[in-house]
Motif scaffolding. Structure first.
Motif, PDB file in Angstrom:
ATOM      1  N   GLY A  30      -7.783   8.387   6.051  1.00  0.00           N
ATOM      2  CA  GLY A  30      -6.619   7.519   6.276  1.00  0.00           C
ATOM      3  C   GLY A  30      -6.919   6.046   6.023  1.00  0.00           C
ATOM      4  N   LYS A  60      -0.883   8.443  13.784  1.00  0.00           N
ATOM      5  CA  LYS A  60      -1.442   8.725  12.454  1.00  0.00           C
ATOM      6  C   LYS A  60      -0.894   7.799  11.366  1.00  0.00           C
ATOM      7  CE  LYS A  60      -2.139  12.177   8.982  1.00  0.00           C
ATOM      8  NZ  LYS A  60      -1.224  12.704   7.972  1.00  0.00           N
ATOM      9  N   LYS A 100       0.845  -1.205   0.000  1.00  0.00           N
ATOM     10  CA  LYS A 100       0.000   0.000   0.000  1.00  0.00           C
ATOM     11  C   LYS A 100       0.875   1.249   0.000  1.00  0.00           C
ATOM     12  CE  LYS A 100      -1.894   3.556   2.394  1.00  0.00           C
ATOM     13  NZ  LYS A 100      -1.368   4.471   3.413  1.00  0.00           N
ATOM     14  N   ASP A 154      -4.942   2.345   4.544  1.00  0.00           N
ATOM     15  CA  ASP A 154      -4.209   1.332   5.333  1.00  0.00           C
ATOM     16  C   ASP A 154      -5.138   0.149   5.625  1.00  0.00           C
ATOM     17  OD1 ASP A 154      -2.162   3.242   5.571  1.00  0.00           O
ATOM     18  OD2 ASP A 154      -2.961   3.994   7.475  1.00  0.00           O
TER      19      ASP A 154
END
Ligand code: ADP
Ligand code: ASP
Ligand code: MG
Length: 439
Positions: free
Chosen positions: A196, A254, A5, A199
């Motif tokens: 986000g 994060k 990724k 992930d």
């Protein structure tokens, strides 16, 4: 097949897209998950905010500068006129969709579809780049197999069945490319896995194809022992257990979306965090074992609200806490921290959407006090909550900082404190100075 990724900065420019291509194209078959180019999702959120406020002019302004940026990318990214034309066609289609929301009503599902455009563009452009360079690359549209249910939880069974059948039906490719972040919801509309979320896509598809390893490539050499945005001289952690990593991600680190670790943990798939700009560095490896004892890292989660319910009736009253918790359950609001005394209970929540309704019901049970703008600072390590003197060291290092709540003993691996968000930076710095950098 491994899953790789790449986050926004890794595909943030023509140069980095080429770097990523050279990095993945080693002849080993893989599934590549891409985020939008850095800044794009923020711009799409900005456009969406303007459109919800009926400020069409400002929305068109952001759209126009985004469009300009992407036409420049397409101009620089490809060699041949033919592929440049194909790239332009991708942009025409995507920007037609984006612009379509500037007229008429702007529905909620429109806002979610708008946010998906960044990943749809980056993956289409990257697939063309790999194909133009002679690689056998194939785009697998995430909207065909990534699905969440009515509780916004991924439907792992559907994802597994669908993704494997799609791969089986396609001509065999060396490099499968798909979008991170985006999915469909139970109504079939375009939705996402929250900011986000690429992930999370990576470990979900990793679990679906029973991958031997999920690699998350970003702009830093791995998981650091503190948040580098607030603390200088943080150090990379070589290994983390699934439990440690999931605790740190959930409590605000994060570098990983909060839910990322779960699919990997449930399927025993190692996760490696790597730096796109420094591929030889081994990064951080997350597996089921915790190789070393002691403190590993700290993380902080903002936007926390603390709620204290003080009741004379709690004295010897069993069922009090159950009644309180049922109110939170009814409003589907999860509690992160809890502390009790004989006459009061304090809890924290990070989703304050139903705060007013919750408080109204809690008032039935006693006096309610609210503290907004709180931050949970979570200290994670193997067996730290059993190490003699460790808690004393934590609190000595924080002797200047007012602590609102403490959570200790819930597990052997975690101590959490609740502080005012204004004290977050000082808390993180004190922990680095007194606990982490003295190791
Ligand atoms: P990507 O766009 O690749 O997903 P993110 O910006 O989401 O990247 O995550 C990487 C960033 O996370 C780093 O640049 C760093 O500033 C931040 N970060 C916060 N806490 C940590 C931590 N404990 N270790 C490493 N990076 C962290
Ligand atoms: N592009 C999305 C975001 O910026 C998802 C991601 O980058 O992981 O939140
Ligand atoms: Mg990220």
């Amino acid at each position: 097949m491994k899953v790789f990724k790449f986050g926004g900065t890794s595909v943030g420019s023509v140069e980095t897209m080429r770097t990523v291509m050279n990095l993945v194209a080693d002849g080993e078959q893989k599934l590549i998950v891409l985020s939008a180019m850095s800044g794009t999702t923020n711009s799409l959120v900005e456009i969406s905010d303007y459109l919800s406020k009926k400020n069409k002019e400002s929305a068109l302004g952001v759209i126009s500068s985004l469009e300009k940026k992407y036409y420049n990318v397409v101009f620089d990214l490809y060699q041949t006129k033919e592929v440049k034309e194909q790239g332009k066609k991708v942009l025409e289609e995507r920007f037609e969709v984006i612009k379509s929301y500037t007229s008429g009503v702007f529905p909620e599902e429109g806002a979610r579809a708008l946010l998906a455009q960044g990943e749809l563009i980056s993956t289409a452009l990257f697939t063309l780049l790999m194909q133009e360079s002679g690689f056998n690359a194939l785009l697998l549209p995430a909207l065909d197999f990534m699905k969440i249910d009515s509780d916004k939880m991924p439907d792992s069974y559907f994802i597994k069945e669908k993704l494997n059948s799609i791969i089986k039906k396609q001509p065999k490719a060396d490099y499968y490319i798909t979008q991170g972040f985006i999915c469909r919801n139970e109504a079939g509309e375009i939705d996402n896995l929250q900011r986000g979320g690429s992930d999370y896509t990576a470990t979900l598809v990793g679990a679906a194809i029973n991958s031997e390893e999920v690699q998350i490539w970003t702009d830093i050499d791995g998981f650091h022992n503190n948040d580098p945005r607030y603390v200088e001289n943080t150090q990379k952690v070589d290994t983390l257990s699934f439990n440690e990593a999931s605790e740190l991600a959930y409590f605000g680190a994060k570098i990983l979306h909060p839910q990322t670790v779960l699919p990997a943990m449930m399927n025993g798939i190692p996760v490696r965090l790597k730096n796109t700009m420094n591929p030889p560095d081994p990064g951080t490896l997350i597996t089921s074992e915790s190789k070393t004892t002691g403190i590993k890292a700290v993380a902080a989660k903002d936007g926390i609200t603390a709620i204290k319910i003080r009741s004379g009736r709690m004295l010897n009253a069993y069922g009090f806490i159950k009644n309180i918790f049922e109110i939170f359950e009814f409003f589907k609001t999860s509690i992160d921290m809890i502390t009790t005394s004989e006459v009061a209970v304090s809890v924290t929540i990070d989703d304050s959407k139903h705060l007013d309704e919750i408080v109204a019901e809690l008032k039935e049970y006693g006096k309610v006090e609210i503290d907004r703008n709180q931050t949970i600072v979570c200290i994670v390590g193997n067996m730290i909550a059993e190490e003699k003197g460790f808690a004393a060291k934590v609190f000595t290092s924080l002797h200047d900082i007012p602590i609102r709540m403490i959570s200790y003993g819930g597990s052997k691996h975690n101590i959490s404190v609740l502080v005012n968000t204004n004290d977050k930076k000082a808390t993180l710095q004190a922990l680095s100075a007194k606990l982490l950098n003295t190791l």
